[in-house]
Design a protein around this motif. Structure first.
Motif, PDB file in Angstrom:
ATOM      1  N   ILE A  75       0.845  -1.198   0.000  1.00 18.27           N
ATOM      2  CA  ILE A  75       0.000   0.000   0.000  1.00 18.27           C
ATOM      3  C   ILE A  75       0.883   1.251   0.000  1.00 18.27           C
ATOM      4  N   GLY A  76       1.850   1.290   0.896  1.00 16.53           N
ATOM      5  CA  GLY A  76       2.761   2.431   0.946  1.00 16.53           C
ATOM      6  C   GLY A  76       3.525   2.619  -0.355  1.00 16.53           C
ATOM      7  N   ASN A  77       3.995   1.518  -0.929  1.00 16.38           N
ATOM      8  CA  ASN A  77       4.726   1.591  -2.202  1.00 16.38           C
ATOM      9  C   ASN A  77       3.847   2.113  -3.326  1.00 16.38           C
ATOM     10  N   PHE A  78       2.571   1.752  -3.314  1.00 18.54           N
ATOM     11  CA  PHE A  78       1.635   2.252  -4.322  1.00 18.54           C
ATOM     12  C   PHE A  78       1.581   3.779  -4.283  1.00 18.54           C
ATOM     13  N   PHE A  79       1.468   4.350  -3.101  1.00 16.91           N
ATOM     14  CA  PHE A  79       1.384   5.810  -2.971  1.00 16.91           C
ATOM     15  C   PHE A  79       2.703   6.485  -3.356  1.00 16.91           C
TER      16      PHE A  79
END
Length: 185
Positions: A75-79
């Motif tokens: 999720i963090g990498n997506f942002f």
């Protein structure tokens, strides 16, 4: 039989391309800011919370496992990868939400209007929590995106949408769902 396989391959390919195109459009939309981003906490095996639930003791709550932590990283990498501007990350006070927010975004604050009201002992809070959530959004500066890390029941109540674990659901400031992105674990 070969024709059926060929048609199936074409169908799968087209739907993947359509999903990718719609995700690209959604990401472009997020880059402009001004959206509400609801994230259901990452994968935490089981359902609900134990009978001895204690908001101040993570050992008495349902928590993320290794798959949930990996999903939080994704999720963090997506942002980060998509350079989505974030004004603030707000989490439920439940440990599985705080851990999701901590892994994905590092910095966050908690607000009790994002807490779960799934169990009977918290269901009485539903109306006041939704009222406080809407009041908070009404007073928010809308230049970037506002991220809420919360629970299935809160997202269902706010957006009339039932998310999977770790799913990102985007809405406008009137709580109208714009789209969603699933993050696998």
């Amino acid at each position: 039989m070969k024709l059926l396989k060929f048609i199936l391959i074409i169908f799968i390919t087209l739907t993947i391309e359509i999903k990718a195109d719609s995700n690209d459009e959604l990401i472009d939309n997020l880059k402009s800011g001004g959206h509400l981003i609801f994230i259901r906490h990452a994968y935490a095996p089981g359902g609900g919370d134990p009978d001895n639930f204690d908001i101040n003791d993570c050992s008495k709550q349902r928590n993320l496992n290794d798959l949930g932590r990996e999903q939080s990283n994704k999720i963090g990498n997506f942002f980060k990868r998509n350079q989505i501007p974030i004004d603030l990350v707000i989490s439920s006070e439940w440990c599985r939400c705080k851990e999701t927010a901590s892994i994905a975004f590092k910095n966050f604050e908690t607000k009790n209007f994002l807490n779960s009201f799934y169990s009977a002992k918290f269901e009485k809070n539903r109306k006041s929590q939704m009222k406080n959530l809407k009041k908070y959004v009404d007073s928010w500066n809308k230049n970037k995106n506002l991220v809420f890390v919360t629970h299935y029941v809160v997202i269902l109540e706010a957006l009339d949408y039932a998310p999977n674990s770790g799913e990102i659901v985007i809405a406008d400031t009137k709580f109208k769902k714009i789209g969603n992105i699933e993050i696998d674990y």
